[in-house]
Design a protein around this motif. Structure first.
Motif, PDB file in Angstrom:
ATOM      1  N   ALA A 184       0.905  -1.088   0.136  1.00  0.00           N
ATOM      2  CA  ALA A 184       0.220   0.063  -0.061  1.00  0.00           C
ATOM      3  C   ALA A 184       0.752   1.334  -0.090  1.00  0.00           C
ATOM      4  CB  ALA A 184      -1.007  -0.071   1.199  1.00  0.00           C
ATOM      5  N   ALA A 185       1.906   1.318   0.624  1.00  0.00           N
ATOM      6  CA  ALA A 185       2.899   2.280   0.715  1.00  0.00           C
ATOM      7  C   ALA A 185       3.515   2.596  -0.639  1.00  0.00           C
ATOM      8  CB  ALA A 185       3.972   2.277   1.846  1.00  0.00           C
ATOM      9  N   ALA A 186       3.882   1.677  -1.145  1.00  0.00           N
ATOM     10  CA  ALA A 186       4.577   1.679  -2.610  1.00  0.00           C
ATOM     11  C   ALA A 186       3.742   2.354  -3.476  1.00  0.00           C
ATOM     12  CB  ALA A 186       5.100   0.426  -3.304  1.00  0.00           C
ATOM     13  N   ARG A 236      16.635   9.452   2.253  1.00  0.00           N
ATOM     14  CA  ARG A 236      16.254  10.382   0.928  1.00  0.00           C
ATOM     15  C   ARG A 236      17.517  10.813   0.017  1.00  0.00           C
ATOM     16  NH1 ARG A 236      11.814  12.904   0.071  1.00  0.00           N
ATOM     17  NH2 ARG A 236      13.087  14.737  -1.096  1.00  0.00           N
ATOM     18  N   ALA A 237      18.683  10.552   0.639  1.00  0.00           N
ATOM     19  CA  ALA A 237      19.576  11.081   0.011  1.00  0.00           C
ATOM     20  C   ALA A 237      20.255   9.896  -1.185  1.00  0.00           C
ATOM     21  CB  ALA A 237      21.146  11.331   1.025  1.00  0.00           C
ATOM     22  N   GLU A 238      19.735   8.738  -0.645  1.00  0.00           N
ATOM     23  CA  GLU A 238      19.791   7.535  -1.458  1.00  0.00           C
ATOM     24  C   GLU A 238      19.144   7.677  -2.726  1.00  0.00           C
ATOM     25  OE1 GLU A 238      18.280   2.960  -1.848  1.00  0.00           O
ATOM     26  OE2 GLU A 238      19.413   3.463  -0.065  1.00  0.00           O
ATOM     27  N   GLY A 239      17.713   8.027  -2.485  1.00  0.00           N
ATOM     28  CA  GLY A 239      17.069   8.300  -3.626  1.00  0.00           C
ATOM     29  C   GLY A 239      17.253   9.316  -4.647  1.00  0.00           C
ATOM     30  N   ALA A 294      15.836   1.706  -5.763  1.00  0.00           N
ATOM     31  CA  ALA A 294      16.438   2.163  -4.764  1.00  0.00           C
ATOM     32  C   ALA A 294      15.790   1.355  -3.421  1.00  0.00           C
ATOM     33  CB  ALA A 294      16.037   3.575  -4.450  1.00  0.00           C
ATOM     34  N   GLY A 295      16.332   1.522  -2.289  1.00  0.00           N
ATOM     35  CA  GLY A 295      16.013   1.010  -1.134  1.00  0.00           C
ATOM     36  C   GLY A 295      16.141  -0.404  -0.461  1.00  0.00           C
ATOM     37  N   SER A 296      16.213  -0.392   0.688  1.00  0.00           N
ATOM     38  CA  SER A 296      16.188  -1.568   1.489  1.00  0.00           C
ATOM     39  C   SER A 296      15.126  -1.260   2.624  1.00  0.00           C
ATOM     40  CB  SER A 296      17.539  -1.674   2.396  1.00  0.00           C
ATOM     41  OG  SER A 296      17.925  -0.676   2.896  1.00  0.00           O
ATOM     42  N   LEU A 314      10.991   3.330   1.742  1.00  0.00           N
ATOM     43  CA  LEU A 314       9.996   4.518   1.727  1.00  0.00           C
ATOM     44  C   LEU A 314      10.517   5.935   1.683  1.00  0.00           C
ATOM     45  CD1 LEU A 314       7.207   2.933   3.880  1.00  0.00           C
ATOM     46  CD2 LEU A 314       7.496   2.653   1.310  1.00  0.00           C
ATOM     47  N   PRO A 315      11.478   6.397   2.393  1.00  0.00           N
ATOM     48  CA  PRO A 315      11.901   7.679   2.223  1.00  0.00           C
ATOM     49  C   PRO A 315      12.582   7.950   0.701  1.00  0.00           C
ATOM     50  CG  PRO A 315      12.632   6.836   4.427  1.00  0.00           C
ATOM     51  CD  PRO A 315      11.884   5.705   3.799  1.00  0.00           C
TER      52      PRO A 315
END
Length: 367
Positions: free
Chosen positions: A29-31, A189-192, A214-216, A221-222
Motif C-alpha cells: 500500500a505504501a509503494a 532520501r539521499a539514497e533516492g 532504490a531502497g532496503s 519508503l523515504p
C-alpha cells in the motif's frame, strides 16, 4: 497442520502469519501511495510461496542475489526477477542467459569487463538481456561512481550487443545507530536523490533510462518518496528482526519471525541457556553495540548475550528471571536473512496452531 506450536521439537523458526500478512499489505500500500513499483528482495525468505503472496499483494516481481536462487524461483513460476548482484563467472553468466530465455530476467553491472562478459554470452545465445548499472552510494562495496565514470561505462554498455541498459540501482546501507528517525529519513532520501541524479546524468547524454531502483527495508519508503525513483527493493519488511527494529524501521509488535527454543539450563540467577545457538540464530552482530545476538520476544530487554553452536545464553533481568528449565521461548534474531538461510523449513502459525510449513527452497545456495 493444526498441530500446536509447542508440539514441535526445538529449535525451529516460526512465523506469525497475521503479522506477516499485515506487513506485506502495508508495504504494498505504501509503494502504491508513492507511485513506485515494489520489487521485494526475496533473499530474505527464499520461499517461492511467500513471493507469490507478495506479488498477489501488488509486487511487480522480485529481486534476488544468486543465480541459484533465481533458478529456484523461476522453476516455481516467478517470471520477473532482478538478480541484483554482479555475475561474472563464466558458468554463472551462461546460467543467467539461459534464464533470460525463459522469463523477464534483469542483471546487474558495474564494470566494463562484467558487461562485456554478459554481452558475449547473450549474443551467443541470441537473447537480449536487460541490465541495471549499479551506482556506488558510498558504502565501500560495489558500484561505479556517479558522474563521468558512470556515464562512460553506461555509454559502453549501450553500445554492446545483446544488452539493453534499462536503469540504475544502488544500495546505501543503513544510517548509524543512535541518530534517530530524522537522521534515517535524511540518509534514505539521499539514497533516492543520488540515484535520480545519476539517472539525470545518463539521460543527459542521450541514454533512455527507464528504471531507478532504490531502497532496503530501512530506506525504501523515504528513498521512494524522491521524485524520479521508480522502484523499491525492501526485503526484511515482511518479517523484521532485532536489527531492523533497532534501526527504527519497524516496531517490536510488527516483527513476525521468531526462533522457538527451549530453556535447557539455569546455571545462575542471571543466566539461562537455550537450545538455539549460532546454527539457529546466526552470528550476525547487533546494530546496537553490545546488544548480543537477538532478544526474547516476550521481553525485548532480555538479550541473547552469547552463542555457541547449539547453545544461546540469555542475560536475564528482573522481568525474565522466572524462566525455568523446560520453558519454551521465542527469540527475535539479529538478522532475519542469515537466520533463515540456516533452516530447511519455516512454520507458519496462527492462534498457536500450525497452518503451513514452507520449505526454504533457495537456502544454502552459494552460486
Amino acid at each position: 497442520m493444526g498441530t500446536r506450536l509447542d508440539d514441535l521439537a526445538t529449535p525451529f523458526l516460526h512465523v506469525d502469519l497475521d503479522r506477516m500478512s499485515s506487513n506485506i499489505d502495508a508495504m504494498a500500500a505504501a509503494a502504491r501511495s508513492l507511485g513506485v513499483r515494489l520489487r521485494p528482495h526475496a533473499k530474505t525468505h527464499k520461499v517461492p510461496e511467500i513471493a507469490r503472496l507478495q506479488i498477489a499483494a501488488g509486487a511487480t516481481g522480485i529481486a534476488l542475489a544468486k543465480i541459484s536462487e533465481a533458478e529456484v524461483f523461476l522453476d516455481a513460476g516467478i517470471h520477473d526477477i532482478f538478480v541484483a548482484y554482479e555475475i561474472v563467472a563464466p558458468a554463472q553468466v551462461e546460467r543467467l542467459v539461459r534464464l533470460a530465455r525463459r522469463a523477464k530476467i534483469r542483471g546487474a553491472v558495474d564494470s566494463r569487463e562484467g558487461a562485456e562478459r554478459l554481452s558475449r554470452a547473450a549474443t551467443d545465445a541470441g537473447v537480449e538481456l536487460g541490465v541495471l548499472l549499479e551506482i556506488d552510494l558510498g558504502i565501500g562495496r560495489t558500484g561505479v561512481p556517479a558522474g563521468t565514470a558512470a556515464c562512460d561505462l553506461a555509454k559502453r554498455i549501450a553500445d554492446l550487443p545483446g544488452l539493453t541498459l534499462i536503469g540504475v540501482y544502488g544500495f546505501r546501507g543503513f544510517r548509524a545507530f543512535g541518530e534517530g528517525p530524522e537522521g534515517r529519513e535524511e540518509w534514505a532520501r539521499a539514497e533516492g536523490e543520488a540515484l535520480v541524479s545519476a539517472d539525470a546524468d545518463l539521460r543527459g547524454i542521450g541514454l533512455p533510462i527507464v528504471e531507478v531502483s532504490a531502497g532496503s527495508t530501512p530506506t525504501a519508503l523515504p528513498a521512494g518518496s524522491v521524485r524520479g525513483v521508480t522502484e523499491i527493493r525492501p526485503g526484511q519488511y515482511l518479517f523484521g528482526c532485532a536489527n531492523v527494529v533497532a534501526q527504527g524501521a519497524m516496531r517490536v509488535d510488527e516483527v513476525a519471525l521468531f526462533a522457538r527454543a527451549t530453556v535447557i539450563s539455569r546455571p545462575a540467577d542471571d543466566r539461562a541457556v537455550i537450545d538455539a545457538g549460532s546454527k539457529t540464530l546466526s552470528t550476525d552482530g547487533p546494530w546496537q553495540p553490545g546488544r548480543g545476538f537477538g532478544y526474547l520476544a516476550s521481553d525485548p530487554s532480555t538479550r541473547v548475550a552469547s552463542v555457541w553452536e547449539e547453545h544461546g545464553v540469555l542475560a536475564l533481568d528482573e522481568h525474565s528471571r522466572g524462566l525455568r528449565v523446560g520453558d519454551r521461548v521465542s527469540i527475535v534474531p539479529n538478522h532475519v536473512c542469515t537466520a533463515i538461510n540456516l533452516h530447511d523449513r519455516i512454520v507458519g502459525v496462527r492462534d498457536d496452531r500450525i497452518e503451513v510449513v514452507w520449505k526454504v527452497a533457495a537456502r544454502g545456495r552459494l552460486e
